[in-house]
Design a protein around this motif. Structure first.
Motif, PDB file in Angstrom:
ATOM      1  N   LYS A 284       0.826  -1.198   0.000  1.00 55.57           N
ATOM      2  CA  LYS A 284       0.000   0.000   0.000  1.00 55.57           C
ATOM      3  C   LYS A 284       0.864   1.254   0.000  1.00 55.57           C
ATOM      4  N   GLU A 285       1.929   1.259   0.841  1.00 57.48           N
ATOM      5  CA  GLU A 285       2.828   2.412   0.886  1.00 57.48           C
ATOM      6  C   GLU A 285       3.601   2.552  -0.422  1.00 57.48           C
ATOM      7  N   TYR A 286       4.003   1.440  -0.984  1.00 55.89           N
ATOM      8  CA  TYR A 286       4.763   1.482  -2.238  1.00 55.89           C
ATOM      9  C   TYR A 286       3.919   2.088  -3.357  1.00 55.89           C
ATOM     10  N   LYS A 287       2.674   1.734  -3.396  1.00 54.06           N
ATOM     11  CA  LYS A 287       1.813   2.299  -4.423  1.00 54.06           C
ATOM     12  C   LYS A 287       1.630   3.808  -4.215  1.00 54.06           C
ATOM     13  N   ALA A 288       1.625   4.217  -2.932  1.00 56.98           N
ATOM     14  CA  ALA A 288       1.461   5.657  -2.673  1.00 56.98           C
ATOM     15  C   ALA A 288       2.734   6.433  -2.996  1.00 56.98           C
ATOM     16  N   ALA A 289       3.952   5.921  -2.652  1.00 54.43           N
ATOM     17  CA  ALA A 289       5.229   6.618  -2.926  1.00 54.43           C
ATOM     18  C   ALA A 289       6.246   5.575  -3.331  1.00 54.43           C
ATOM     19  N   PRO A 290       6.332   5.223  -4.561  1.00 51.93           N
ATOM     20  CA  PRO A 290       7.209   4.129  -4.982  1.00 51.93           C
ATOM     21  C   PRO A 290       8.687   4.408  -4.741  1.00 51.93           C
ATOM     22  N   GLU A 291       9.190   5.604  -5.082  1.00 52.89           N
ATOM     23  CA  GLU A 291      10.618   5.873  -4.967  1.00 52.89           C
ATOM     24  C   GLU A 291      11.062   5.873  -3.514  1.00 52.89           C
ATOM     25  N   VAL A 292      10.327   6.553  -2.676  1.00 47.67           N
ATOM     26  CA  VAL A 292      10.713   6.618  -1.260  1.00 47.67           C
ATOM     27  C   VAL A 292      10.637   5.224  -0.624  1.00 47.67           C
ATOM     28  N   THR A 293       9.625   4.524  -0.939  1.00 43.73           N
ATOM     29  CA  THR A 293       9.479   3.184  -0.358  1.00 43.73           C
ATOM     30  C   THR A 293      10.577   2.257  -0.838  1.00 43.73           C
ATOM     31  N   ARG A 294      10.923   2.345  -2.124  1.00 39.67           N
ATOM     32  CA  ARG A 294      11.982   1.493  -2.669  1.00 39.67           C
ATOM     33  C   ARG A 294      13.307   1.788  -1.975  1.00 39.67           C
ATOM     34  N   LYS A 295      13.631   3.086  -1.786  1.00 39.26           N
ATOM     35  CA  LYS A 295      14.904   3.457  -1.150  1.00 39.26           C
ATOM     36  C   LYS A 295      14.937   3.007   0.315  1.00 39.26           C
ATOM     37  N   ARG A 296      13.817   3.164   1.005  1.00 38.62           N
ATOM     38  CA  ARG A 296      13.777   2.734   2.414  1.00 38.62           C
ATOM     39  C   ARG A 296      13.952   1.229   2.536  1.00 38.62           C
ATOM     40  N   LEU A 297      13.347   0.501   1.651  1.00 38.60           N
ATOM     41  CA  LEU A 297      13.521  -0.947   1.684  1.00 38.60           C
ATOM     42  C   LEU A 297      14.955  -1.337   1.388  1.00 38.60           C
ATOM     43  N   TRP A 298      15.571  -0.623   0.443  1.00 41.35           N
ATOM     44  CA  TRP A 298      16.965  -0.953   0.112  1.00 41.35           C
ATOM     45  C   TRP A 298      17.875  -0.674   1.282  1.00 41.35           C
ATOM     46  N   LEU A 299      17.668   0.446   1.967  1.00 40.77           N
ATOM     47  CA  LEU A 299      18.511   0.779   3.119  1.00 40.77           C
ATOM     48  C   LEU A 299      18.312  -0.240   4.261  1.00 40.77           C
ATOM     49  N   GLU A 300      17.102  -0.597   4.513  1.00 42.36           N
ATOM     50  CA  GLU A 300      16.853  -1.576   5.578  1.00 42.36           C
ATOM     51  C   GLU A 300      17.478  -2.920   5.242  1.00 42.36           C
ATOM     52  N   THR A 301      17.395  -3.304   3.975  1.00 39.73           N
ATOM     53  CA  THR A 301      18.001  -4.577   3.571  1.00 39.73           C
ATOM     54  C   THR A 301      19.508  -4.524   3.702  1.00 39.73           C
ATOM     55  N   MET A 302      20.137  -3.442   3.247  1.00 37.96           N
ATOM     56  CA  MET A 302      21.582  -3.309   3.366  1.00 37.96           C
ATOM     57  C   MET A 302      22.013  -3.266   4.825  1.00 37.96           C
ATOM     58  N   GLU A 303      21.209  -2.670   5.694  1.00 39.25           N
ATOM     59  CA  GLU A 303      21.546  -2.632   7.123  1.00 39.25           C
ATOM     60  C   GLU A 303      21.562  -4.039   7.705  1.00 39.25           C
ATOM     61  N   GLN A 304      20.593  -4.829   7.316  1.00 41.46           N
ATOM     62  CA  GLN A 304      20.558  -6.203   7.812  1.00 41.46           C
ATOM     63  C   GLN A 304      21.717  -7.023   7.264  1.00 41.46           C
ATOM     64  N   VAL A 305      22.089  -6.792   5.983  1.00 43.26           N
ATOM     65  CA  VAL A 305      23.175  -7.565   5.374  1.00 43.26           C
ATOM     66  C   VAL A 305      24.511  -7.157   5.951  1.00 43.26           C
ATOM     67  N   MET A 306      24.735  -5.891   6.096  1.00 40.17           N
ATOM     68  CA  MET A 306      26.049  -5.401   6.513  1.00 40.17           C
ATOM     69  C   MET A 306      26.249  -5.484   8.022  1.00 40.17           C
ATOM     70  N   ALA A 307      25.200  -5.733   8.781  1.00 44.70           N
ATOM     71  CA  ALA A 307      25.358  -5.772  10.242  1.00 44.70           C
ATOM     72  C   ALA A 307      26.284  -6.896  10.677  1.00 44.70           C
ATOM     73  N   GLY A 308      26.297  -8.014   9.980  1.00 41.78           N
ATOM     74  CA  GLY A 308      27.170  -9.124  10.353  1.00 41.78           C
ATOM     75  C   GLY A 308      28.334  -9.302   9.419  1.00 41.78           C
ATOM     76  N   ASN A 309      28.700  -8.308   8.627  1.00 45.44           N
ATOM     77  CA  ASN A 309      29.771  -8.405   7.615  1.00 45.44           C
ATOM     78  C   ASN A 309      30.923  -7.488   8.002  1.00 45.44           C
ATOM     79  N   ARG A 310      32.178  -8.027   7.969  1.00 50.24           N
ATOM     80  CA  ARG A 310      33.360  -7.235   8.327  1.00 50.24           C
ATOM     81  C   ARG A 310      33.842  -6.434   7.095  1.00 50.24           C
ATOM     82  N   LYS A 311      33.127  -5.429   6.826  1.00 49.87           N
ATOM     83  CA  LYS A 311      33.493  -4.555   5.695  1.00 49.87           C
ATOM     84  C   LYS A 311      33.336  -3.102   6.112  1.00 49.87           C
ATOM     85  N   VAL A 312      34.143  -2.257   5.529  1.00 48.56           N
ATOM     86  CA  VAL A 312      34.127  -0.821   5.810  1.00 48.56           C
ATOM     87  C   VAL A 312      33.945  -0.079   4.489  1.00 48.56           C
ATOM     88  N   ILE A 313      33.043   0.814   4.481  1.00 45.81           N
ATOM     89  CA  ILE A 313      32.794   1.636   3.286  1.00 45.81           C
ATOM     90  C   ILE A 313      33.350   3.029   3.539  1.00 45.81           C
TER      91      ILE A 313
END
Length: 346
Positions: A280-309
């Protein structure tokens, strides 16, 4: 005044010749009786004595006393007339009526030992005891010729009939008490058919054993039977111990599975509801929702990864902690010149 004072005449009370006396004292009476017997000496005197003795005998034999433990059977000229209960009773003198007393409360006993075949063709020796009482005094006296032989033969026949249709294992097991009761009932039924006036009070088996010739083999069989029973009891005890535990474990596993099932169903329902909300939120604001999902996914992936950006283009020195197996993965350190640049990374 005394009876023997002088001048008062003869006052001796024992003198039959005293004045005014009737002349019939005790001594005179005895003297006249002897004189009369002497006068009629011979057969008439003897007859008088015999008649007196017969009269006394008839009087003494006209009653009887029956003890509390007895019953009196009255015969009149040899034929049964009646049975007297305990107490004092009158009767016709002998030989018209005679009384035979029978003890009805005394417990009589008979012991015997027999060797017989069982139904499974085993030989067994049984020592038994029979206790009985007289229930009918008349039948006890006149129904059978020899009561002792009758009760002995009937007892042996009753025991043989019961043992002959039973197996040895049954006789030696706990069912032996039932066989004793059955033998007592069979014996009483036989005695009732004879109308001998006897009541069986108890039957017991003192010794039930095989003959001495096969006793050793019989003992081995009994030992094997006892070992078998012991093993069966141990197995039953183990089953009673293990089966409840297994049932408890099965119930626990089933409960855990039911809980896991409910948890997964609830989680799936929650994920489905969350996805519907995101859609429902994605249909209302696709770009913002897509970016928020990407950030949340990257946070979960990088939380247990020994990498520095490093987004500073090498203008900042980054100190990294030494990597140790026990230490958790180092948190990612990100330095930027402009915070807005960090938020705009694709």
């Amino acid at each position: 005044m005394a009876w023997n004072e002088p001048g008062n005449g003869q006052r001796d009370p024992w003198n039959s010749k005293r004045p005014g006396g009737n002349g019939h004292g005790l001594d005179d009476a005895l003297r006249r009786l002897r004189a009369r017997l002497g006068k009629h000496g011979g057969p008439s005197g003897i007859i008088t004595i015999v008649l007196a003795l017969v009269l006394a005998w008839l009087l003494l034999s006209s009653y009887t006393i029956v003890d509390a433990r007895q019953a009196g059977v009255v015969l009149r000229f040899g034929q049964y007339s009646r049975t007297l209960p305990p107490g004092f009773h009158f009767k016709l003198p002998q030989p018209v009526e005679t009384v035979t007393k029978v003890e009805t409360t005394r417990v009589r006993s008979l012991q015997d030992s027999v060797r017989m075949l069982t139904r499974d063709e085993n030989i067994i020796t049984i020592d038994f005891t029979v206790q009985y009482q007289v229930s009918d005094a008349r039948a006890y006296l006149f129904a059978v010729d020899d009561v002792e032989d009758t009760i002995a033969a009937s007892s042996e026949a009753a025991v043989r009939s019961v043992i002959g249709r039973s197996d040895m294992d049954t006789i030696l097991s706990g069912e032996g008490a039932a066989l004793v009761s059955e033998a007592g009932q069979a014996l009483q039924k036989t005695l009732d058919s004879y109308h001998c006036g006897l009541q069986v009070t108890a039957v017991s088996f003192q010794n039930v054993s095989p003959p001495a010739e096969v006793k050793d083999a019989f003992d081995d069989v009994n030992k094997a039977r006892e070992d078998k029973q012991s093993i069966e009891n141990n197995a039953l005890a183990y089953a009673n111990k293990v089966v409840p535990v297994a049932r408890g474990d099965a119930s626990r596993i089933a409960a855990e599975a039911a809980g896991y099932k409910a948890e997964r169903i609830a989680r799936a329902n929650g994920d489905a509801a969350r996805f519907d909300l995101l859609l429902k939120e994605y249909k209302a604001a696709p770009e913002v929702t897509r970016k928020r999902l990407w950030l949340e996914t990257m946070e979960q992936v990088m939380a247990g990864n020994r990498k520095v950006i490093d987004a500073s283009n090498g203008r900042t020195i980054i100190n990294l902690p030494p990597a140790t197996p026990a230490s958790p993965p180092a948190a990612a350190a990100v330095t930027t010149d402009d915070a807005s640049d960090k938020g705009n990374q694709p």
